[in-house]
Scaffold this motif. Structure first.
Motif, PDB file in Angstrom:
ATOM      1  N   SER A 334      12.196  57.190  -4.868  1.00  0.00           N
ATOM      2  CA  SER A 334      12.797  56.634  -6.085  1.00  0.00           C
ATOM      3  C   SER A 334      11.713  56.310  -7.101  1.00  0.00           C
ATOM      4  N   GLU A 337      10.375  59.425  -8.757  1.00  0.00           N
ATOM      5  CA  GLU A 337      11.317  59.986  -9.739  1.00  0.00           C
ATOM      6  C   GLU A 337      11.274  59.223 -11.058  1.00  0.00           C
ATOM      7  N   LYS A 338      11.275  57.895 -10.945  1.00  0.00           N
ATOM      8  CA  LYS A 338      11.254  57.083 -12.168  1.00  0.00           C
ATOM      9  C   LYS A 338       9.988  57.342 -12.968  1.00  0.00           C
ATOM     10  N   ARG A 341       9.998  60.784 -14.649  1.00  0.00           N
ATOM     11  CA  ARG A 341      10.916  60.791 -15.795  1.00  0.00           C
ATOM     12  C   ARG A 341      10.228  60.126 -16.991  1.00  0.00           C
TER      13      ARG A 341
ATOM     14  N   GLN B  59      20.012  57.245  -3.833  1.00  0.00           N
ATOM     15  CA  GLN B  59      19.094  56.174  -4.255  1.00  0.00           C
ATOM     16  C   GLN B  59      19.689  54.802  -3.923  1.00  0.00           C
TER      17      GLN B  59
END
Lengths: 346, 346
Positions: A334, A337-338, A341, B59
């Motif tokens: 997670s 991914e953040k 982005r 998630q």
């Protein structure tokens, strides 16, 4: 009235300016191809510089040296501090130049920028080789990352080959990840060891023994001779337990004394034999092609990461998220991914 | 007039729609925390799905499972095909459930998508364990890249732990890079071997022996017993030549027969001893923290590369440049710079 003086001054400044003027890339390449050591050294300095101006110049130097490169034997040499790498390279390099070979000695040591380390830095450690007109010695380039240091060394190999060096010795310390880099840019990998059970293995990174094409037990002299014999048997047995290498070569174990200059010739015999065999079975060339590909992918990878981690938006958040991930409060996936982005947002 | 019939139809469709309706992430997490195997299986399916809708859901599942995870012992098991991994896991897993442990078995096998490989896929290979209510078996997830497969497996570990499993066994094949991935997500790494000199080492990737905390010589039964004893001595000696491990643990060698169920209890003793020691010296926890960090950096790296290589502008040029680099006509570093510059153009 002052013409004489004026012209004298003008001449001096012309000479000064000529001296100061950096040779152009084409002048440097011309010098390299003639085997001019000072042109080679200056060209390597250009490659090692990280300025944008030099980046274009070094691309041109590399491009025009590449067609003249590739004809050497590239030998990686590693071992923990204290194993006698410098003395070994001195003895081995001198043996090679006496055989009429031109020998270049380079180094990969990313730690040297932090510790101002001594890997080849102190040239006085190789007094004989330094004075040898057929030897060229260059300390480890400065650089903040292994990737940068390795890149500079690998491009220096190209220049040394274009300058006519037959054998390139690349020294590295037996700790950290630099061995993988050196293994990835050489034809033959030599691991230096000391006799005396157990302790000499400390400090050598796991996996290095498996890279070795040849293990050399150094300092096999005086009262160490018996121990070196025992070590030879033990290492041979250990190597036997490894799976066969892709190159179809069974790693060898030899002993030598760099200070007494014994066993050095046999090491060169092993390497000649290796080159003969792997050129015959095609591995020598296919390995070099694989290495070229590896460095392309590796550099792409390095640069992508460098841009990400130098992104100003990323730095503060990365620190916070890393500690949450480490403590098991946030999934690593997670968090990644953040961050990715965020890095793409304009 | 048709009220009765209408309401009957309506009820049936309600039930049908209820059955079809996927449980929400919070329902799944609630099920997992109660140890409900079907909720666990469905949640893993959500995680393994690569659809965008499922990405948000997974998630959420991970986030809410994380606080309940971390209490298991994670054991990586590797060995070449034919070494008897499934039979070993069956015997070892059953021994553990008989001791009252809940055991989950996962697998990392990136090749399974290509070869439709059988790693845990054929559950009939573990007949006893499959019927064991304290065991949960999940085959290797599908995925085109090792990164993807590893990620899914690692997140499945979190869910299994939240569901109360005490021991997670993660199987992988002894070829390729999947061992490094499994080694990076487990507390203890077990390498299965066969007795019989030389040949059994074929096919095992270089470096795997150095990862092992325990080498188990399997199939030590019948006329293999003597050979297994010899192999034990030989492997112990080989391990002795490696540098000490960071975890302060000296790797052990044991033998067992999974079919005759001998030596299995001793393997569990070794693992218990390992856990006790490394919890005491702090390595157990610090290693898990390091692993969390490793997966964050690894995932960032994977995603950066994925985006680059999926860039439509890059693909055709990359192919051309790669072949120029391989043939030594273009420097790998120049090529990388050009490609990276191109990837950033809008």
């Amino acid at each position: 009235m002052n013409t004489d003086k004026d012209s004298r001054i003008s001449n001096i400044s012309k000479i000064k300016s000529f001296r100061k003027k950096s040779p152009s890339p084409s002048e440097l390449v011309a010098g390299i191809l003639k085997g001019d050591i000072s042109a080679l050294a200056r060209a390597i300095t250009v490659i090692e510089s990280s300025s944008a101006k030099h980046s274009d110049q070094s691309q041109e130097i590399i491009k025009n040296s590449l067609p003249h490169s590739g004809h050497s034997i590239r030998i990686g040499i590693t071992g923990v501090p204290g194993v006698g790498k410098s003395t070994f390279i001195e003895a081995f390099g001198s043996t090679l130049t006496q055989l009429g070979k031109k020998v270049a000695v380079l180094a990969v040591d990313p730690s040297s920028t932090i510790s101002k380390g001594s890997i080849l830095g102190d040239k006085t450690r190789m007094q004989e080789l330094v004075r040898d007109s057929n030897a060229f010695i260059r300390p480890s380039p400065a650089g903040s990352s292994l990737g940068g240091v390795a890149r500079k060394t690998r491009e220096s190999i190209v220049l040394c080959e274009a300058a006519g060096y037959d054998i390139i010795l690349i020294e590295t310390v037996g700790v950290g990840q630099s061995e993988t880099a050196v293994h990835g840019m050489t034809d033959f990998f030599l691991l230096l060891k000391l006799a005396g059970a157990g302790d000499e293995l400390q400090g050598i990174k796991r996996g290095i023994m498996e890279m070795a094409d040849l293990i050399v037990i150094n300092k096999a002299d005086g009262k160490n001779v018996e121990q070196a014999k025992l070590a030879k048997v033990e290492f041979s047995r250990a190597l036997h337990l490894y799976p066969p290498k892709h190159n179809g070569w069974t790693p060898k174990v030899r002993s030598c004394s760099a200070t007494e200059n014994t066993g050095i010739g046999e090491i060169w015999d092993v390497i000649k034999n290796f080159v003969k065999k792997t050129k015959l079975n095609g591995y020598f060339n296919s390995n070099r092609k694989e290495q070229n590909k590896y460095w392309l992918l590796q550099t792409i990878d390095d640069q992508l990461k460098q841009e990400f981690y130098q992104n100003e938006k990323i730095t503060p958040l990365l620190k916070k998220m890393t500690s949450e991930v480490v403590e098991g409060k946030l999934s690593p996936f997670s968090a990644a991914e953040k961050l990715i982005r965020l890095s793409k947002e304009q």
